[in-house]
Design an enzyme around this catalytic site. Sequence first.
Site, PDB file in Angstrom:
ATOM      1  CE  LYS A  89     106.130 -10.588 -34.315  1.00 32.11           C
ATOM      2  NZ  LYS A  89     104.920  -9.933 -34.819  1.00 32.11           N
ATOM      3  CD  GLU A 111     107.316 -18.877 -33.823  1.00 34.89           C
ATOM      4  OE1 GLU A 111     108.423 -19.441 -33.873  1.00 34.89           O
ATOM      5  OE2 GLU A 111     107.166 -17.708 -33.374  1.00 34.89           O
ATOM      6  CB  SER A 377     104.113  -3.035 -32.449  1.00 27.93           C
ATOM      7  OG  SER A 377     102.752  -3.204 -32.795  1.00 27.93           O
TER       8      SER A 377
HETATM    9  C1  LIG Z   1     103.700  -9.844 -34.081  1.00 25.31           C
HETATM   10  C2  LIG Z   1     103.232  -8.488 -33.830  1.00 25.31           C
HETATM   11  C3  LIG Z   1     102.751  -8.094 -32.556  1.00 25.31           C
HETATM   12  C4  LIG Z   1     102.571  -9.039 -31.422  1.00 25.31           C
HETATM   13  O1  LIG Z   1     103.720  -9.634 -30.935  1.00 25.31           O
HETATM   14  P1  LIG Z   1     104.409  -9.201 -29.571  1.00 25.31           P
HETATM   15  O2  LIG Z   1     105.423 -10.255 -29.349  1.00 25.31           O
HETATM   16  O3  LIG Z   1     103.345  -9.187 -28.505  1.00 25.31           O
HETATM   17  O4  LIG Z   1     104.988  -7.860 -29.773  1.00 25.31           O
HETATM   18  C5  LIG Z   1     102.406  -6.758 -32.371  1.00 25.31           C
HETATM   19  N1  LIG Z   1     102.494  -5.861 -33.371  1.00 25.31           N
HETATM   20  C6  LIG Z   1     102.934  -6.207 -34.599  1.00 25.31           C
HETATM   21  C7  LIG Z   1     103.004  -5.150 -35.657  1.00 25.31           C
HETATM   22  C8  LIG Z   1     103.317  -7.521 -34.876  1.00 25.31           C
HETATM   23  O5  LIG Z   1     103.737  -7.843 -36.107  1.00 25.31           O
END
Ligand SMILES: *Cc1c(COP(=O)(O)O)cnc(C)c1O
Length: 413
Positions: A89, A111, A377
């Site tokens: 993020k 948000e 992610s």
């Molecule tokens: C917010 C989040 C997501 C989902 O958001 P995307 O916009 O689909 O990437 C995925 N993994 C993590 C660790 C997140 O914090």
Amino acid sequence: MDYFVNKKGYYGKFGGAYIPEMLYPNVKELEENYLKIMESEAFKNEFASLLKNYVGRPSPLYYSERLSGKYGVKLYLKREDLNHTGSHKINNTIGQILMARFLGKKRIIAETGAGQHGVATATVCAREGVECVVFMGATDVARQKPNVEKMEMLGATVIPVESGNKTLKDATNDAIRHWISHPDETHYIIGSVVGPHPYPDMVARFQSVISKEMRSQLNKQTGSPLPDKIIACVGGGSNAAGAFYHYLNENKVELIAVEADGLGLETGHTAATTAAGTPGIIHGSMTLLMQTGDGQIIEPYSISAGLDYPGIGPLHAHLFDVNRAGFYRATDQEALDAAFELTRLEGIIPALESAHALAALPKIKFGKGEVVVVNISGRGDKDMEAYRKHLLAEKRMKFKKERFKYLFWKFIK
Ligand SMILES: *Cc1c(COP(=O)(O)O)cnc(C)c1O
């Protein structure tokens, strides 16, 4: 086939900017300037320097020997979990805070669902020294206390949203409402590749650093920049967009998106938008979303707050529509099991969201020795509560098994 946004802000039939009149000047200003700003030397240099020295990029591309052995492939993990604040993020919020400064905006709103985007936004606002207001559903405020405390420590104001289900969708509605009444001085930092054009394209470009690094890292480690498959989880779709971006036109590279299936599609408690959704408008763009026949949004469900969203970014709706990406689903249970598998095999505790991407591995048909990249992610610190419950269940099961064995031997003696 073109997978990138066109001049009008569309990906095929998805995208656009469906916004109230009051927001038109803001969105128009952003649309007219974002590419010019992003391509300026001043912006590029500062963005690159912050990604390197503040976020800690490039994030490693790690060869997982044990997962490779298990699935008969060459499996690499893109380690977005090692970024400052613990997920991908921050790539987007760093880009957008610079964008706000270049546009002359003095105030930031955002948000957040689980609070990951809220923390990443509050972080860059602290560094920039600007006011930060974060809208968060009251339900999420209650269940994500540590992230609320982090945002407040970082100096942000967290506003609990009491409408609807009191979760992400409602927080987004209130953020947009607030933006309408404070358009001039405020920039809205959206947390994924959703919202009116140009947000999906801008956020995808900020996140595209993920696949840019992947190309050169793969080239060094395998001798080719191209893997056979890339796997990423999709909530709104920003980490997937970043992992796919520089491969969209490489048709030999198979792109695999994994959505959260909650308790399973057939139960109705799901967040798998491409499976359960139909075209419609949400938060300013035409895309796929979960809705009733008369256009009421169906509340999504997933164990993972980051994937618990009733829509999907318009880029992904398009990739699904034209079959450029394969869409898989993983349930809560499958994600939990996958999180434990990675932890026990590699000593990496992933975020529950990322665990959904890993949970697709047993469902995919691989050719022998294929090069596969899974985008991790984020990290799992925020999910320890869910993991603790799973651990407890595991312990109980072990105890039952031992007891059964004991009784069995006692009986045959
Ligand atoms: C917010 C989040 C997501 C989902 O958001 P995307 O916009 O689909 O990437 C995925 N993994 C993590 C660790 C997140 O914090």
